[in-house]
Enzyme design. Structure first.
Site, PDB file in Angstrom:
ATOM      1  N   GLU A 175      31.125  41.246   9.665  1.00 41.69           N
ATOM      2  CA  GLU A 175      29.879  41.318  10.419  1.00 41.69           C
ATOM      3  C   GLU A 175      29.232  43.153  10.377  1.00 41.69           C
ATOM      4  O   GLU A 175      28.990  43.810  11.589  1.00 41.69           O
ATOM      5  CB  GLU A 175      29.606  41.149  11.970  1.00 41.69           C
ATOM      6  N   GLU A 387      31.515  31.679   9.497  1.00 40.80           N
ATOM      7  CA  GLU A 387      31.558  31.517  10.803  1.00 40.80           C
ATOM      8  C   GLU A 387      30.383  30.328  10.861  1.00 40.80           C
ATOM      9  O   GLU A 387      29.306  30.763  10.788  1.00 40.80           O
ATOM     10  CB  GLU A 387      31.365  32.584  11.656  1.00 40.80           C
TER      11      GLU A 387
END
Length: 488
Positions: A175, A387
């Site tokens: 991320e 995810e």
């Protein structure tokens, strides 16, 4: 059409949220080791080690360090093809800037990867999943110091050389766009290792969303991560040309709240800044033009972007694009609009969607929309969802069973959306659910926010024996994996 043959079904964890053993076998302190827990309404707090009574969830997490054989066997029972996990930088270089790696740390991951292959699973390794060594924070202020680029590349190539025959799939930074998500201090600390000196030396608890941040330093540090990632891609391909090295974006799908053109433009600008900026740098190999307008309007001095850096970023583009997808949010210029929570971000509430107990809006259709947008933006780049999950309070019945139909319903919708996207022509190569085994929430530090197909007896007060048990969703996901997504 359905899911292609060889589609990578699996699950994803992060070392700091599952391993525990936070100082075992030579491991050094990392950022999450300084964070306490929170709850639905209270953010996680930062506290240096001054309170022996404080509870730091990552110190023991769910003790994957001592249960990895049992856990990997359970993952294999579900029929996984891939297991996404992270290497904790502090296990390999305890201080981040050590001359020599820690052999005990390297040996641990050797055993983990061997166990994966024993069960027919490919490891998908994230090199930096919020586990920046604490010494890098206190001594260098994280990636704001260009010397940390060399430290990261040394760490990354040490791992790649050691595991070149055991790991094919690599991600550089988890991320990487988290600093752009609007939560200031939390993104800077987790993603970049940045902290104001006053906060580093605080003797009291500080909510993560109240940590001080400096936008100029943030962009400089983010640039240094772009360079570190690109250099890792370049060097990784020298180590093993067959490596597949990807990025990882926290994707928050954004809609205009209304047809008001100002809402539409606001959503367009926010989507570019939060989602597309970092992806463009890592996939296309250059800064997108729109970000320079942002820099100009926010008085960001970009002299730190050197010609040599541009060359490295251009040469070190990723082989595939991965992202997290949990929910969508809306954007509006109406300051009085009702807001809701998300993955390290907030947005306007969508009146057409339901939400989890933590306020994350459930939007399977948004996943199909997102996959098509990404394929249109990066038409020659394979995509992977690494995810996707549903945090919820689970109830253990008297007989030990856990009936989590709400979790199954969440995944059914998202897997159907993936299948529709493949029909649309999206080159989706794999899917790893987030938190396939209960772990510590990164956002709140809770155990009670459970994601797993596998229940772990561990609780927010520090009690529990770490025993594992299967939820109803375990048996459901087993059918999904074994049928290659045909039975959902």
């Amino acid at each position: 059409m359905g899911f292609p043959k060889g589609f990578l079904w699996g699950g994803a964890v992060a070392a700091n949220q599952c391993e525990g053993a936070y100082l075992e076998d030579g491991k050094g302190l990392s950022v999450p080791d300084m964070l306490l827990g929170g709850d639905v309404n209270t953010p996680r707090t930062f506290l240096p080690k001054t309170d022996p009574e404080a509870f730091y969830p990552s110190h023991e997490a769910v003790d994957f360090y001592h249960h990895y054989k049992e856990d990997i066997a359970l993952f294999a029972e579900m029929g996984w093809k891939v297991f996404r996990l992270s290497i904790n930088w502090g296990r390999i270089f305890p201080n981040g800037d050590d001359e020599e790696p820690n052999e005990a740390g390297l040996a641990f991951y050797d055993k983990v990867f061997d166990e994966c292959h024993k069960h027919g699973m490919e490891p998908l390794v994230t090199l930096c999943h919020y586990e920046i060594p604490w010494n890098i924070v206190t001594k260098y202020n994280g990636f704001s110091d260009r010397r940390v680029i060399d430290m990261f590349v040394k760490y990354a190539t040490t791992c790649m050389k050691r595991y070149k025959d055991k790991v094919k799939y690599w991600l550089t930074f988890n991320e990487i766009n988290i600093a752009c998500m609007g939560e200031g201090g939390i993104g800077n600390l987790y993603g970049l290792g940045l902290m104001d000196p006053e906060d580093v030396n605080a003797d009291h608890r500080i909510p993560l969303n109240e940590l001080k941040s400096n936008e100029q330093i943030m962009f400089e540090a983010l640039h240094n991560e772009f360079v570190a990632s690109a250099r890792t891609v370049i060097e990784g391909h020298k180590i093993n040309p067959d490596f597949m090295i990807g990025n990882m974006i926290a994707h928050t799908t954004l809609y205009p709240l209304t047809p008001n053109p100002k809402d539409i433009l606001a959503a367009f600008d926010e989507d570019n800044f939060k989602n597309n900026f970092c992806g463009d740098v890592q996939v296309r190999g250059e800064y997108p033009s729109f970000i320079f307008r942002y820099f100009k309007e926010h008085n960001i001095d970009t002299s730190y972007i050197t010609e040599e850096d541009k060359k490295i970023i251009k040469e070190g583009t990723v082989d595939f694009y991965t992202f997290s997808y949990y929910m969508s949010n809306c954007v509006t210029v109406d300051e009085n609009a009702e807001t809701t929570a998300g993955n390290m971000s907030k947005g306007a509430k969508n009146p057409y969607l339901k939400a989890s107990d933590w306020g994350w809006q459930i939007d399977p259709d948004g996943l199909r929309y997102t996959l098509n947008l990404l394929h249109d933006r990066y038409p020659h780049t394979p995509l992977m969802i690494v995810e996707n999950g549903f945090g919820a309070f689970d109830t253990v019945e008297e007989d030990g069973s856990i009936h989590d139909d709400y979790r199954i319903d969440y995944f059914k919708g998202h897997i159907h959306a993936m299948k529709e996207s493949i029909e649309d022509g999206v080159p989706l190569i794999g899917y790893t659910t987030w938190g396939p085994i209960d772990l510590v929430s990164a956002g709140t530090g809770q155990y009670a926010k459970r994601y797993g197909f596998i229940y772990v007896d561990r609780h927010d007060d520090g009690t529990g024996d770490f025993s594992r048990s299967k939820k109803d969703s375990f048996y459901w996901y087993k059918k999904v994996c074994e049928s290659n997504g045909e039975e959902i």
